[in-house]
Write an enzyme that holds these catalytic residues in place. Sequence first.
Site, short mmCIF file in Angstrom:
data_model
loop_
_atom_site.label_atom_id
_atom_site.label_comp_id
_atom_site.label_asym_id
_atom_site.label_seq_id
_atom_site.Cartn_x
_atom_site.Cartn_y
_atom_site.Cartn_z
N THR A 104 0.82 -1.21 0.00
CA THR A 104 0.00 0.00 0.00
C THR A 104 0.85 1.26 0.00
OG1 THR A 104 -1.83 -1.12 1.11
CG2 THR A 104 -1.77 1.27 1.27
N SER A 143 -7.15 -0.97 -6.45
CA SER A 143 -6.73 -1.25 -5.09
C SER A 143 -5.24 -1.56 -5.14
CB SER A 143 -7.49 -2.45 -4.52
OG SER A 143 -6.86 -2.98 -3.37
N THR A 144 -4.57 -1.35 -4.04
CA THR A 144 -3.18 -1.82 -3.98
C THR A 144 -3.10 -3.29 -4.36
OG1 THR A 144 -2.49 -0.23 -2.30
CG2 THR A 144 -1.24 -2.29 -2.41
N ASN A 145 -4.16 -4.03 -4.03
CA ASN A 145 -4.13 -5.48 -4.18
C ASN A 145 -4.19 -5.95 -5.62
OD1 ASN A 145 -4.17 -5.25 -1.45
ND2 ASN A 145 -6.26 -5.98 -1.18
N THR A 190 36.38 -37.13 -13.72
CA THR A 190 35.18 -37.44 -12.96
C THR A 190 35.62 -37.65 -11.52
OG1 THR A 190 35.41 -39.81 -13.48
CG2 THR A 190 33.98 -38.49 -14.91
N SER A 321 46.62 -9.96 -2.97
CA SER A 321 46.92 -10.13 -1.55
C SER A 321 47.62 -8.89 -1.01
CB SER A 321 47.82 -11.35 -1.34
OG SER A 321 48.21 -11.44 0.01
N SER A 322 47.33 -8.59 0.25
CA SER A 322 48.01 -7.49 0.92
C SER A 322 49.32 -7.95 1.55
CB SER A 322 47.10 -6.91 2.01
OG SER A 322 46.81 -7.90 2.98
N LYS A 327 50.58 -12.38 -6.03
CA LYS A 327 49.42 -13.28 -6.04
C LYS A 327 48.26 -12.62 -6.77
CE LYS A 327 46.91 -16.32 -2.85
NZ LYS A 327 45.50 -16.01 -3.14
#
Length: 473
Positions: A104, A143-145, A190, A321-322, A327
């Site tokens: 609504t 209606s909102t519905n 597999t 990477s820090s 990397k």
Amino acid sequence: MQPITERIEHDLLGDLAVPAVAYYGVHTVRAIENFPISGTQVSAYPELIRALADIKEAASDANFKLGLLDEKRAQAIAAACQEIRHGKLHDQFVVDVIQGGAGTSTNMNANEVIANRAIELEGFTKGDYSWLHPNEHVNMSQSTNDVYPTALRLAGYRGIYSLIDAMEMLRKSFAGKAAEFADVLKMGRTQLQDAVPMTLGQEFSTYAVMLGEDIERLREASLLICEINLGATAIGTGINAHPDYAALVCRRLAEISTIPVVTSPNLVEATQDCGSFVQVSGVLKRIAVKLSKICNDLRLLSSGPRAGFGEINLPARQAGSSIMPGKVNPVIPEVVNQIAFEVIGNDVTISFAAEAGQLQLNAFEPIIAHSLFKSVKHLRAGCLVLAELCIDGITANREMLRRNVESSIGLVTALNPYIGYDNATRIAQEALLNNESVYDLVLAKGLLSEAQLKEILKPEVLTQPRPPVVFAA
């Protein structure tokens, strides 16, 4: 004289101040106060706003043609809706997308914005509803519905086709790589164990096929949400609407939106049933599961670069990477994995929300909308990013892939028709025990010549059904 910064509007609960410049009104302000939930406003979903504008214009036109709304008001409403449909005033749709009241607040936000813009276009002051009222005129026969679920369907339909476009782009990227890698021999696996040879092109072609299948499932699902309940009004009985309204407004909505909407044959059922959203969400989950599986494969195949599979190289997108210099991580597949996890969670939310509906209405469509739109939006972005920033730049480590085939125990399966099962078994055991190449052992034991091995190991011989190669005596 101080400028006027507020206006006073009235609703069921009394008077409330509204910013003077705002196109929304008292019902929207109540919703802002009541639902500080997600921080995501309805304006985050422009297709939903466009859908609401489509519906309101179609309704005003139908009401005019039925003699319920005069031409001047109908034209003013239509003009405001057309502006909104083309992107104006979206910043005025400020209610939180997660809200109580079955949508609504969203419907009233639209009614108020459209009413105030129409009022302004006719030279009146925002908030002066004596000439044109959000409920009496903009929301006439509605209606909102029936408005809100219809808007979700229109927005969902458009979202599905924007996602299909992105998926098609990704499918073409995989198909392009399948063609590029058609001659690249590798070992299939597999259960993560060596199986039999295949081409890298075959591996990538499966991803293109998977996406193509899901594009078709999405097209099928889009047809379900073309069935609307506009004209149902409150619960599906059509109370306060003209007997001819539902058919007329549906035809007009199809023209305005260019979406092939049809009126549900049973509006009472359509007003309470959220099954179509569950179906669409299920297809989105299927897409997410497959995309995540593909990204798992890409991360595994590119693992290394020295101590992993290292069969393919993903484009380097950023430092990984820090702490570890040099990397580089598979960040694009990783982000798509996370999108998939979110979509799977959204599907659970949509399922619970659809199940929780009671009697003639489902009050939980706002969270269905939020979850569905997020899934579509993020999947679309994920497909585009995966295609542009990852798949298109993948390269193959061709020589290593071929060496893997030649040294793999799994190669004996391909050689079995030429050297016999017993010989193949002994070669496999010896290769595994002594860490030797199957290729080299077959040569050393004189079971096949180098020329014969090269002929047998051609991709077209190894990777498709065909009779064994016949060698001259």
